[in-house]
Enzyme design. Sequence first.
Site, PDB file in Angstrom:
ATOM      1  N   ARG A  38      45.161  55.070  38.610  1.00 17.23           N
ATOM      2  CA  ARG A  38      44.263  55.955  39.665  1.00 17.23           C
ATOM      3  C   ARG A  38      46.055  56.923  39.633  1.00 17.23           C
ATOM      4  NH1 ARG A  38      45.137  53.185  43.219  1.00 17.23           N
ATOM      5  NH2 ARG A  38      45.222  50.829  42.102  1.00 17.23           N
ATOM      6  N   TYR A  53      39.292  59.344  35.332  1.00 15.62           N
ATOM      7  CA  TYR A  53      39.365  57.940  34.769  1.00 15.62           C
ATOM      8  C   TYR A  53      39.043  56.738  35.973  1.00 15.62           C
ATOM      9  CZ  TYR A  53      41.492  53.643  35.272  1.00 15.62           C
ATOM     10  OH  TYR A  53      41.804  52.368  34.663  1.00 15.62           O
ATOM     11  N   GLY A  82      38.880  54.774  38.602  1.00 10.93           N
ATOM     12  CA  GLY A  82      39.222  54.589  40.005  1.00 10.93           C
ATOM     13  C   GLY A  82      39.693  56.345  40.622  1.00 10.93           C
ATOM     14  N   LYS A 116      36.195  52.832  45.149  1.00  9.26           N
ATOM     15  CA  LYS A 116      37.521  53.383  45.768  1.00  9.26           C
ATOM     16  C   LYS A 116      37.576  54.073  47.194  1.00  9.26           C
ATOM     17  CE  LYS A 116      39.396  48.776  43.661  1.00  9.26           C
ATOM     18  NZ  LYS A 116      40.296  49.180  42.595  1.00  9.26           N
ATOM     19  N   HIS A 120      39.717  44.483  50.002  1.00 12.79           N
ATOM     20  CA  HIS A 120      40.173  44.791  47.709  1.00 12.79           C
ATOM     21  C   HIS A 120      39.996  43.531  47.478  1.00 12.79           C
ATOM     22  CE1 HIS A 120      42.820  46.475  44.397  1.00 12.79           C
ATOM     23  NE2 HIS A 120      42.237  45.623  43.921  1.00 12.79           N
ATOM     24  N   SER A 144      45.784  45.580  42.629  1.00 12.90           N
ATOM     25  CA  SER A 144      45.292  46.011  41.430  1.00 12.90           C
ATOM     26  C   SER A 144      46.690  44.797  40.215  1.00 12.90           C
ATOM     27  CB  SER A 144      45.263  47.416  41.074  1.00 12.90           C
ATOM     28  OG  SER A 144      45.386  47.958  41.963  1.00 12.90           O
ATOM     29  N   ALA A 145      45.566  44.509  39.096  1.00 11.26           N
ATOM     30  CA  ALA A 145      45.535  43.922  37.869  1.00 11.26           C
ATOM     31  C   ALA A 145      47.018  42.707  38.814  1.00 11.26           C
ATOM     32  CB  ALA A 145      46.509  44.395  37.191  1.00 11.26           C
ATOM     33  N   CYS A 146      46.360  42.122  39.419  1.00  8.36           N
ATOM     34  CA  CYS A 146      47.129  40.436  40.067  1.00  8.36           C
ATOM     35  C   CYS A 146      45.969  39.564  40.026  1.00  8.36           C
ATOM     36  CB  CYS A 146      47.415  40.805  41.387  1.00  8.36           C
ATOM     37  SG  CYS A 146      48.877  41.501  41.057  1.00  8.36           S
ATOM     38  N   LYS A 199      42.410  38.872  40.842  1.00  6.86           N
ATOM     39  CA  LYS A 199      41.019  38.733  41.263  1.00  6.86           C
ATOM     40  C   LYS A 199      39.811  38.317  40.497  1.00  6.86           C
ATOM     41  CE  LYS A 199      41.021  42.520  43.347  1.00  6.86           C
ATOM     42  NZ  LYS A 199      42.579  43.217  42.683  1.00  6.86           N
ATOM     43  N   THR A 200      39.973  39.636  38.931  1.00  5.13           N
ATOM     44  CA  THR A 200      38.605  38.999  38.292  1.00  5.13           C
ATOM     45  C   THR A 200      38.861  38.349  37.624  1.00  5.13           C
ATOM     46  OG1 THR A 200      38.424  41.753  37.973  1.00  5.13           O
ATOM     47  CG2 THR A 200      37.297  40.076  35.953  1.00  5.13           C
ATOM     48  N   ASP A 239      36.357  42.615  42.786  1.00  4.43           N
ATOM     49  CA  ASP A 239      36.736  43.827  43.534  1.00  4.43           C
ATOM     50  C   ASP A 239      36.898  43.970  45.117  1.00  4.43           C
ATOM     51  OD1 ASP A 239      39.572  45.205  42.201  1.00  4.43           O
ATOM     52  OD2 ASP A 239      37.435  47.345  42.602  1.00  4.43           O
ATOM     53  N   ASN A 281      46.366  49.214  30.947  1.00  2.76           N
ATOM     54  CA  ASN A 281      44.946  49.809  31.802  1.00  2.76           C
ATOM     55  C   ASN A 281      43.852  49.764  31.666  1.00  2.76           C
ATOM     56  OD1 ASN A 281      44.341  49.543  34.713  1.00  2.76           O
ATOM     57  ND2 ASN A 281      44.638  51.465  34.517  1.00  2.76           N
ATOM     58  N   SER A 282      43.673  48.976  30.001  1.00  5.95           N
ATOM     59  CA  SER A 282      42.574  49.832  29.712  1.00  5.95           C
ATOM     60  C   SER A 282      41.134  48.855  30.438  1.00  5.95           C
ATOM     61  CB  SER A 282      42.274  49.112  27.946  1.00  5.95           C
ATOM     62  OG  SER A 282      43.075  48.081  27.668  1.00  5.95           O
ATOM     63  N   ARG A 283      40.179  48.807  30.131  1.00  7.02           N
ATOM     64  CA  ARG A 283      39.019  48.420  30.511  1.00  7.02           C
ATOM     65  C   ARG A 283      37.858  48.285  30.445  1.00  7.02           C
ATOM     66  NH1 ARG A 283      40.629  47.001  36.558  1.00  7.02           N
ATOM     67  NH2 ARG A 283      42.724  48.391  37.335  1.00  7.02           N
ATOM     68  N   ASP A 332      43.469  26.297  35.865  1.00  5.32           N
ATOM     69  CA  ASP A 332      44.475  25.926  36.396  1.00  5.32           C
ATOM     70  C   ASP A 332      43.957  25.903  38.276  1.00  5.32           C
ATOM     71  OD1 ASP A 332      45.137  23.144  34.861  1.00  5.32           O
ATOM     72  OD2 ASP A 332      45.962  25.092  33.582  1.00  5.32           O
TER      73      ASP A 332
HETATM   74  P1  GTP Z   1      42.079  45.176  39.701  1.00  3.11           P
HETATM   75  O1  GTP Z   1      40.990  45.587  39.075  1.00  3.11           O
HETATM   76  O2  GTP Z   1      43.126  46.275  38.620  1.00  3.11           O
HETATM   77  O3  GTP Z   1      41.858  45.229  40.711  1.00  3.11           O
HETATM   78  O4  GTP Z   1      42.850  44.023  39.126  1.00  3.11           O
HETATM   79  P2  GTP Z   1      42.240  42.359  38.841  1.00  3.11           P
HETATM   80  O5  GTP Z   1      43.194  41.900  40.223  1.00  3.11           O
HETATM   81  O6  GTP Z   1      40.300  41.515  39.576  1.00  3.11           O
HETATM   82  O7  GTP Z   1      43.143  41.843  38.459  1.00  3.11           O
HETATM   83  P3  GTP Z   1      42.519  40.901  36.490  1.00  3.11           P
HETATM   84  O8  GTP Z   1      41.813  39.318  36.928  1.00  3.11           O
HETATM   85  O9  GTP Z   1      41.954  41.670  35.423  1.00  3.11           O
HETATM   86  O10 GTP Z   1      44.111  40.100  36.100  1.00  3.11           O
HETATM   87  C1  GTP Z   1      45.454  41.742  35.733  1.00  3.11           C
HETATM   88  C2  GTP Z   1      45.832  40.457  34.757  1.00  3.11           C
HETATM   89  O11 GTP Z   1      46.801  39.546  35.787  1.00  3.11           O
HETATM   90  C3  GTP Z   1      45.455  40.461  33.347  1.00  3.11           C
HETATM   91  O12 GTP Z   1      46.183  40.266  32.508  1.00  3.11           O
HETATM   92  C4  GTP Z   1      45.542  38.671  33.480  1.00  3.11           C
HETATM   93  O13 GTP Z   1      45.287  38.143  32.464  1.00  3.11           O
HETATM   94  C5  GTP Z   1      46.365  38.589  34.422  1.00  3.11           C
HETATM   95  N1  GTP Z   1      46.165  36.882  35.301  1.00  3.11           N
HETATM   96  C6  GTP Z   1      44.897  36.890  35.948  1.00  3.11           C
HETATM   97  N2  GTP Z   1      44.944  35.536  36.365  1.00  3.11           N
HETATM   98  C7  GTP Z   1      46.433  35.269  36.180  1.00  3.11           C
HETATM   99  C8  GTP Z   1      46.821  33.894  36.587  1.00  3.11           C
HETATM  100  O14 GTP Z   1      46.464  32.916  37.938  1.00  3.11           O
HETATM  101  N3  GTP Z   1      48.324  33.810  35.771  1.00  3.11           N
HETATM  102  C9  GTP Z   1      48.981  34.994  35.246  1.00  3.11           C
HETATM  103  N4  GTP Z   1      50.258  34.359  34.953  1.00  3.11           N
HETATM  104  N5  GTP Z   1      48.189  35.453  35.070  1.00  3.11           N
HETATM  105  C10 GTP Z   1      46.855  36.529  35.318  1.00  3.11           C
HETATM  106  C1  SPV Z   2      42.036  48.761  40.606  1.00  2.00           C
HETATM  107  O1  SPV Z   2      43.228  49.362  39.885  1.00  2.00           O
HETATM  108  O2  SPV Z   2      42.635  48.361  42.096  1.00  2.00           O
HETATM  109  C2  SPV Z   2      40.846  48.743  40.011  1.00  2.00           C
HETATM  110  C3  SPV Z   2      40.864  49.761  39.347  1.00  2.00           C
HETATM  111  O3  SPV Z   2      40.198  47.625  40.810  1.00  2.00           O
HETATM  112  S1  SPV Z   2      40.779  51.260  40.015  1.00  2.00           S
HETATM  113  O4  SPV Z   2      38.408  51.568  39.833  1.00  2.00           O
HETATM  114  O5  SPV Z   2      40.777  52.134  38.928  1.00  2.00           O
HETATM  115  O6  SPV Z   2      40.370  51.333  40.629  1.00  2.00           O
HETATM  116 MN    MN Z   3      40.991  47.109  42.367  1.00  2.00          MN
END
Ligand code: GTP
Ligand code: SPV
Ligand code: MN
Length: 588
Positions: free
Chosen positions: A69, A197, A199, A206, A226, A248-250, A252-253, A277, A369-371, A498
């Site tokens: 994004r 791309y 988002g 989004k 979010h 993002s990428a923290c 959630k999934t 998400d 950020n590959s998905r 955990d």
């Molecule tokens: P968006 O789709 O961008 O909104 O992201 P998201 O919040 O769904 O993030 P996602 O669960 O895909 O995690 C992103 C990254 O964080 C990945 O590389 C995971 O391996 C890492 N990660 C997820 N959960 C944990 C955790 O509990 N501990 C650690 N150290 N890393 C984590």
């Molecule tokens: C994020 O960036 O929070 C995502 C991926 O979930 S995207 O749909 O590209 O925004």
């Molecule tokens: Mn997201």
Amino acid sequence: MTSNKGVLKWIEKVKQIVNPDFVVWIDGSEFQLEKLREQACKTGEMVKLNQEKLPGCYLHRTALNDVARTESRTFICTKTKDEAGPTNNWCEPKEAYDKLYSIAKNSYKGKTMYIIPYSMGMLESKFSKIGIEITDSIYTVLNMAIMTRIGKKVLDFLGNSDDWVKGLHCSCDINEEKRYVCHFPEDKSIISVNSAYGGNVLLGKKCFALRIASFLGRKEKWLAEHMLILGIQKPNGETKYICAAFPSACGKTNLAMLIPPEVYRKKGYKIWCVGDDIAWLRIGKDGRLWAINPENGFFGVAPGTSKKSNQNALASTSSNTIFTNVVQNLKDNTVWWEGLDKNPPENAINWKGEQWNGKTSSEKGAHPNSRFTSPAKNCPCLSSEFDNPEGVPISAIIFGGRRAQTTPLVYESFDWNNGVFAGSAISSESTAASTGKVGVLSHNPMAMMPFCGYNMGDYFKHWIQMGKYLGEKAPKIFSVNWFRTDKNGKFIWPGFGDNLRVLEWILKRCEKDIDAKETPIGYIPNISDINLEGTSVSQEDLNKLLEINIDLWKKEAKNIKEFYQIFENKLPDELKVELENLEKRLEK
Ligand code: GTP
Ligand code: SPV
Ligand code: MN
């Protein structure tokens, strides 16, 4: 496909601007989608993967300059700048339309215009909202077909209503200098140009389900967030639902599809994923907060997804999935990414489309950020309530971020307003999900900084107001941080499965089962109340994870105060009071 005059008029208008050779309505049939897949493979837009090992799976590589994004080129185009607020880029609507239409002019020449009717949420749900996206990209059509509910049934449901969101996507020539993702909340309209791309172009996600929906939610007394939604089934069979907002990428999934550690599995704990998400939250007839996931699939981060870290996420990608910017393993025409396993392919093509040897190359093969785009139905732990038009009742809300220091593993806010304060005060280290430097600490209130479709000061007010409507029935609010590091920069908490240990504590607090320790920032667990059985985490580690460093928190409070200044008179008094109270408690 429809006789809705408003829809037809808009399509005619767009046609005049973009000037397509052909027009195709997406009816949602498997027959039509299959034809599009074939066509995309012919032109090289997608690669068909090994259909025995990965049935229905395809690979797509984006342009090198189009991998995440682009927040700096994302705009909220309200009549006044004040309505967009200090945290959004703003442009006057007429100026924005003129500029975008001149970029879009004739951009579909020689191309096909695809019209995608889609619904965010189950059609029958009163939570749901309808959108129509026009795009020139088959990749976008096929992703929308996974991520949302699409097709003729949506138009039938819409009938002659004017309650729908316009979305225009023009790939143009993916020129990042002319890339814009613009939102016109007052017109319920979105225009995205010069990107292809995720988002930026899956306009239901989004753009609609967060930016436009948050704007509508404020008017209609609900929240678009979010957030993931998950159910925790306890050994007694009862399931409690929680929402969690992380940037993002923290994580959630990963949290949404959590696999319980063995000791918990043996006791009978199960996790059910409702969403990973986005959550739309409304107050139900019973006065409680209810949530639906408006999406129908997962657009998940590939790197780090493995059998070990998250078997459920991995299983979700095993069929009918589109992979974007991962490695193509030429040996058997499958996919790979960093963290999948310790066996990178030697004969492969990296995300850039170059020959790549995972054993010898110093460069990463998959983009960070590959998905993967996978149907929700693929997830082995998908909740039975996923399709429930009423949604699920929420017992707790969790805020989180990526913080090496300062924020403890978990704490509970004193009450709703104090929890809104905690959400507003989230700072997190930036990730590859958006363009720019990774690892930079910045403010990200409620993980909505890039996604709030109106003035964030008003958004805080709306949150405070929702607490007033909910009263006694408001969910408790917690904050978590899985990412605290030790002296060597290593994560102290094992995370992933955990994290259920922390969720268990949260549920017990919701059920008033256990006491907790009061600190200046909120309640933290008594050491013996986090179950460490079966982990290598020591009591000493846990102490470190829960440590509240007063000096760091004084700095944090100062930082929040500075941040709050940008909201001027829009900052709700309730949050000012919360900050003052925190400062006082820290001085004690
Ligand atoms: P968006 O789709 O961008 O909104 O992201 P998201 O919040 O769904 O993030 P996602 O669960 O895909 O995690 C992103 C990254 O964080 C990945 O590389 C995971 O391996 C890492 N990660 C997820 N959960 C944990 C955790 O509990 N501990 C650690 N150290 N890393 C984590
Ligand atoms: C994020 O960036 O929070 C995502 C991926 O979930 S995207 O749909 O590209 O925004
Ligand atoms: Mn997201």
